[in-house]
Write a protein that holds these residues in place. Structure first.
Motif, PDB file in Angstrom:
ATOM      1  N   TYR A 133      -7.183   7.106  -0.438  1.00 46.20           N
ATOM      2  CA  TYR A 133      -6.770   6.435   0.792  1.00 46.20           C
ATOM      3  C   TYR A 133      -7.298   7.219   1.981  1.00 46.20           C
ATOM      4  O   TYR A 133      -7.089   8.427   2.081  1.00 46.20           O
TER       5      TYR A 133
ATOM      6  N   ILE B  48      -2.883   3.466  -5.804  1.00 45.61           N
ATOM      7  CA  ILE B  48      -3.859   2.975  -4.830  1.00 45.61           C
ATOM      8  C   ILE B  48      -5.207   3.669  -5.001  1.00 45.61           C
ATOM      9  O   ILE B  48      -6.260   3.059  -4.847  1.00 45.61           O
TER      10      ILE B  48
ATOM     11  N   ASP C 104       0.826  -1.217   0.000  1.00 45.08           N
ATOM     12  CA  ASP C 104       0.000   0.000   0.000  1.00 45.08           C
ATOM     13  C   ASP C 104       0.856   1.262   0.000  1.00 45.08           C
ATOM     14  O   ASP C 104       0.527   2.239  -0.673  1.00 45.08           O
TER      15      ASP C 104
END
Length: 193
Positions: A129, A122, A105
């Protein structure tokens, strides 16, 4: 970069990891049309890709220039080794596989998406996020997990020694820890690192 730790190099193990990642990408709306692999493309993967309508290109062994996945593997490997090197000196290295998700991540937060330039990898895969929901800390650091009054004795210690392994994706503002005393994993939202 999708990093999936595997227990061994058996064909079925490699295939299960490949299939899980392929199906996860499909569930998120990505439908790979072509896969470039080295000679570890097992018969199971070839059959799976044929059934999915995905073309397979094999690269000669040891030719890492042609295969973009090899560059991604090297990037992850470098980041993972750096993460292991920064863990506490007493961190139990047999827990290495539990560190892979946070390293993955972190890399994808820093990398630009290949399909949607201008945003992180991501974000392209999972959306923005949420730092409040999934707080990050240095992997492999010592922690003390708070023990709630309901589960501890009146004269018991208020905390338990543990190792931070990464955020718990199924819980809000909680992290995954390994508790050496019980040799078990534990999820907690209250800890001191």
């Amino acid at each position: 970069i999708l990093a999936t730790p595997i227990a061994n190099l058996q064909e079925t193990t490699i295939f299960d990891a490949f299939k899980a990642n392929f199906e996860m990408l499909e569930a998120k709306g990505y439908h790979p049309k072509e896969t470039v692999m080295d000679n570890q493309a097992t018969k199971y993967i070839k059959l799976f890709l044929t059934n999915k309508g995905c073309k397979l290109q094999l690269v000669e062994p040891n030719n890492h220039r042609v295969n973009a996945a090899e560059r991604a593997i090297q990037t992850f490997k470098d980041a993972f080794i750096a993460a292991l090197a920064t863990t506490d000196v007493d961190f139990p290295l047999q827990l290495w596989d539990k560190l892979a998700p946070q390293v993955q991540d972190t890399l994808n937060l820093l990398r630009e998406s290949r399909t949607t330039p201008g945003i992180s990898a991501i974000k392209a895969l999972n959306g923005p996020y949420d730092w409040g929901r999934y707080p990050l800390a240095p992997v492999g650091c010592k922690a003390i997990i708070y023990e709630a009054p309901a589960v501890r004795g009146s004269w018991a210690l208020r905390g338990t020694d543990a190792w931070y392994l990464g955020p718990s994706k199924d819980h809000y503002r909680c992290n995954l820890y390994y508790v050496p005393e019980t040799r078990a994993y534990r999820i907690s939202g209250s800890a001191e690192l």
